[in-house]
Design a protein around this motif. Sequence first.
Motif, mmCIF file in Angstrom:
data_model
loop_
_atom_site.group_PDB
_atom_site.id
_atom_site.type_symbol
_atom_site.label_atom_id
_atom_site.label_comp_id
_atom_site.label_asym_id
_atom_site.label_seq_id
_atom_site.Cartn_x
_atom_site.Cartn_y
_atom_site.Cartn_z
ATOM 1 N N LEU A 100 -2.392 -7.387 -11.572
ATOM 2 C CA LEU A 100 -2.302 -8.813 -11.303
ATOM 3 C C LEU A 100 -1.680 -9.122 -9.957
ATOM 4 O O LEU A 100 -1.875 -10.204 -9.416
ATOM 5 N N ARG B 245 -2.873 -6.922 -3.708
ATOM 6 C CA ARG B 245 -3.893 -7.599 -2.926
ATOM 7 C C ARG B 245 -5.053 -6.695 -2.588
ATOM 8 O O ARG B 245 -6.153 -7.154 -2.338
ATOM 9 N N ARG C 99 -17.762 -8.583 4.455
ATOM 10 C CA ARG C 99 -16.512 -9.238 4.818
ATOM 11 C C ARG C 99 -15.605 -8.391 5.677
ATOM 12 O O ARG C 99 -14.612 -8.886 6.197
ATOM 13 N N ASP D 166 -9.451 -7.193 0.938
ATOM 14 C CA ASP D 166 -8.333 -8.005 0.463
ATOM 15 C C ASP D 166 -8.916 -9.074 -0.459
ATOM 16 O O ASP D 166 -9.699 -9.913 -0.029
ATOM 17 N N VAL D 167 -8.544 -9.038 -1.729
ATOM 18 C CA VAL D 167 -9.187 -9.953 -2.680
ATOM 19 C C VAL D 167 -8.868 -11.418 -2.387
ATOM 20 O O VAL D 167 -9.582 -12.304 -2.796
ATOM 21 N N ASN D 168 -7.810 -11.652 -1.695
ATOM 22 C CA ASN D 168 -7.514 -13.034 -1.348
ATOM 23 C C ASN D 168 -8.556 -13.641 -0.431
ATOM 24 O O ASN D 168 -8.716 -14.845 -0.378
ATOM 25 N N ARG D 169 -9.271 -12.773 0.282
ATOM 26 C CA ARG D 169 -10.252 -13.289 1.221
ATOM 27 C C ARG D 169 -11.585 -13.562 0.546
ATOM 28 O O ARG D 169 -12.470 -14.109 1.151
ATOM 29 N N MET D 170 -11.693 -13.151 -0.698
ATOM 30 C CA MET D 170 -12.972 -13.357 -1.379
ATOM 31 C C MET D 170 -12.885 -14.623 -2.242
ATOM 32 O O MET D 170 -12.805 -14.564 -3.462
ATOM 33 N N ASN D 171 -12.877 -15.772 -1.559
ATOM 34 C CA ASN D 171 -12.615 -17.012 -2.305
ATOM 35 C C ASN D 171 -13.693 -18.068 -2.060
ATOM 36 O O ASN D 171 -13.390 -19.240 -1.857
ATOM 37 N N LEU D 172 -14.950 -17.654 -2.060
ATOM 38 C CA LEU D 172 -16.035 -18.613 -1.873
ATOM 39 C C LEU D 172 -16.095 -19.647 -2.989
ATOM 40 O O LEU D 172 -16.570 -20.751 -2.797
ATOM 41 N N MET D 173 -15.618 -19.269 -4.154
ATOM 42 C CA MET D 173 -15.760 -20.155 -5.304
ATOM 43 C C MET D 173 -14.621 -21.159 -5.394
ATOM 44 O O MET D 173 -14.273 -21.644 -6.434
ATOM 45 N N ARG D 174 -14.037 -21.465 -4.267
ATOM 46 C CA ARG D 174 -12.959 -22.444 -4.261
ATOM 47 C C ARG D 174 -13.481 -23.809 -4.644
ATOM 48 O O ARG D 174 -14.642 -24.117 -4.430
ATOM 49 N N TRP D 175 -12.598 -24.647 -5.118
ATOM 50 C CA TRP D 175 -13.008 -26.027 -5.383
ATOM 51 C C TRP D 175 -13.103 -26.747 -4.057
ATOM 52 O O TRP D 175 -13.621 -27.785 -3.918
#
Lengths: 199, 645, 102
Positions: free
Chosen positions: C25, C28, C89, C93-102
């Motif tokens: 959890l 990163r 990409r 870094d999983v934080n950078r994979m945030n295309l599904m943002r609101w």
Amino acid sequence: METLIFALFAALALGSAIVVITHKSPIYSTLSLVLTLFSMAVLFVLLGAPFLGALQILVYAGAIVVLFLFVIMLLNVQKEETAHIDRGAQLWTALLGVAVFLGMFWLAFWRTGLRLGDSAPPAITQELVSLKGLAAELFGAYLLPFEMVGLLLLVAVIGATVAARRPGEAGSLQEEGIYASGEPLGEPAPPTPRKEANR
Amino acid sequence: MLQLLWLIPILPFLGAAINGVLGKKFPKPLVTAVALGAPFLSLLLALGCLWEFSQGSQDSFELTKYMWTTGDLSIPVAFLLDHLSAVMLFIITFVGFLIHVYSVGYMAHEEGYRRYFAYLNLFMCAMLLLVLGNNYLVMFVGWEGVGLCSYLLIGFYYDQPFPPYAGKKAFIVNRIGDFAFLVGMFALFANFGSLTYQDVLPKIVANPGLVTIPYVGSFSLASFVALCFFIGAMGKSAQIPLYVWLPDAMAGPTPVSALIHAATMVTAGVYMVVRSNAIYQLAPGVSLFVAVIGALTAIFAATIGIAQTDIKKVLAYSTVSQLGYMFLAAGLGAYSAALFHVMTHAFFKALLFLGSGSVIHAMSGDQDMDHMGGLKKWMPITRWTYLIGTLAIAGIPGFAGFFSKDEILHAAAANGQWILWAVGLITAGMTAFYMFRSYYLTFEGEFRGTHEQEHHLHESPPSMTIPLCILAVGAVVSGWVGLPKLVSAVNHFHHWLEPVIASPGGVSPAEHEMGSGAEAGLIAIAVLVAVAGWLAARSAYGGNKGLATGNAWAARIPVLHRLLLNKWYVDEIYDVLIVRPLAALSRFFWKAIDTFVIDGAINAGAFLTELTGDVGRFTTTGNVRNYALYFFLGVILLFWWVAFG
Amino acid sequence: MSAVPISWYLLLSAVLFGIGAIGALTRRNGISIFLSVELMLNAANLTLVAYARQLGSHTGQVIVFFVMAVAAAEAAVGLALFIAVFRQRHTIDVNRMNLMRW
């Protein structure tokens, strides 16, 4: 004697597990994982499942971890690119969640009658240790799941091959237009201005 | 034949159904055939049943078709042919059929020809149900049915703004009466467990104590039921204060006014009171109230009728007035007199209305008597039949109205109600006056309309004039069955109705006698008053005087004339006192409660959903680790539920 | 030889699982997350083998067998996906994979 072995390798497992999750460099994490897996293998043997112990080393430490290392090398994951565990909300929520989870475990197992207490386990029988017994069960009652796992592995192989293909090759995902352009996506593109003349 | 009694209301219903559902595809002659055939067959059946009934020795014939059961309530759908319903049956089928024939000619050029006859047949069915039912509930079904058909037919010309409004007004005002009628029925049912006439009424007659005990406050059960029923009759039969719908109902086609608002529907209230005479005899206070209201209505409507210029309005107010007479009689216990007047009134009022329809038809739709005059030149048949109708309603001896009106006045005098007698007398004079006024203004003198109208004037086709003639005969002859004691020892009509008039506790309705000398004197006074009214009208409007004298008289009493012309502003008073507050209340309920509270609650629900969405979307951070956390938390919950749930 | 009570194995397994969960959890780096997941799987395996010993049945061991196979498959596919994402990409870094943002 048994207790000693258990204590030693349990401590080793715990220690290396903590290193796995805390170390900055992924290489060190992976190698730490190997140590954990070795300790687990010893514990398996202690529990009367030598075959599984061997399997653990062969499959987990030998194949899966190697795969990890390959990928780390391939992607050239740098130490600098990784960071420590993030401080902040995520960390505290995770710690809290895990604490709750463990607490529930304790409640479930200790309080609701599944406790096993400090009683000694039954002795290891020849039957338990024998590969023959395991094989009989595996190919007997669990034949169908066995075959399905085989199918699963086939599917995994195909999937991995397809997913990891270089873009631009024939029939690659890029050609099929799944990625809009060849450019790295990076930040989301700003919305294109609408050029309607609806005055 | 009597076994087919149930067909009499059903046949017109079938006619209405066929014309209503399939009639659009029929050619016009077929529509006419169906529309006329049904009431004609009903008439034949009715005559057959009446013949068989009169030949028999029973006083009544009952036919139960079906038991209408819900829960533990069981009402028979059954028909009763006795002396009372026989009279009504004859009137309805005979006059009804004649009016159907007349309508063929009158409505010949109407777009809604088929729709009209479907409604008219439906009305016949409902009215027949009303009078043939053997219990109050079947009567009520018919009662509501005629109310519905009245609404449909008044608002027949629905493309104009006023007729639908008039239809609504009729229906709503009737509703007030219907509510009271229902309450009366409930009270009756609660105490007797049945609504059938032959169950309830004989019990009351045999044991009056059942209903004379106090029930509501100081009202006995009989008084309560009688009052509730009478309020229902007020609505249906247009008595004060619920008469206001009837003049506006003239917006419907004229044959409708003739059938529904003169001959049949409005008499339903009288029928109901006569049917329940056992109850009314045991409620003397309410009966007196009925008589007073009747007399008041009679004179009040007559005053308005004097000043009206629309010929149908004159006839409408005269209907209200004559209905007042009927209730005056019923209230005084002279039930056969009331029913007698119903019968004669059906003939001469239908005659008058159809005659006016003939005139309106010739005048290309103009109903204003100010534009008429001298029509006797073009419309002789209409003129003579209308004159006969006028003579009948005015109470000129020899014609039907004289006999029935005389009986009513006699009842008032014989019971010592001299004030009511005087009111009736004055009203008779006014009736003669305004009816002859309408005759002279329409048929005598010079024509006052436009040239185009003059070119169009013609006598009506036979489909319209033949019913007029037949009704004219009826207007003369129908009175001869009820000759006063002076002339004939036996009053046939009264004798026919005797089995229906109850004698509760062994006491027959007060039939005080007067000496024949006094009686002759009273009759003479009544005749004199009627003739005086006639002569007054003739001096004002007869010959070639036209409108001049009338207008001169009106000019001398401008305030009173304006009051009369505007019907004493009763509609306006109702509007201010009742309609506007109710409308304001409705608006309040609409704006405050419906829009704000109810819609608000729903909208609040939608708003909350939106709010939840607006807030909830922040959980979709796009950050995979957050999702992993949610995942994990979900697993904890699941584990909790499995382990401890 | 004094035998080790099975409950100790279970306790160890639970703690290892917890450690793995925290790691999954909070890290990163995608690879590190995977490693933590493998740790969790191993903890589960330990529990299964412990019960197999307690109940004297082979069933637990058979299940471990299957779990290992599935873990292998999962690791393979997951790493292949990581490679694919990395190609676009240039980061895991999983934080950078945030295309599904609101």
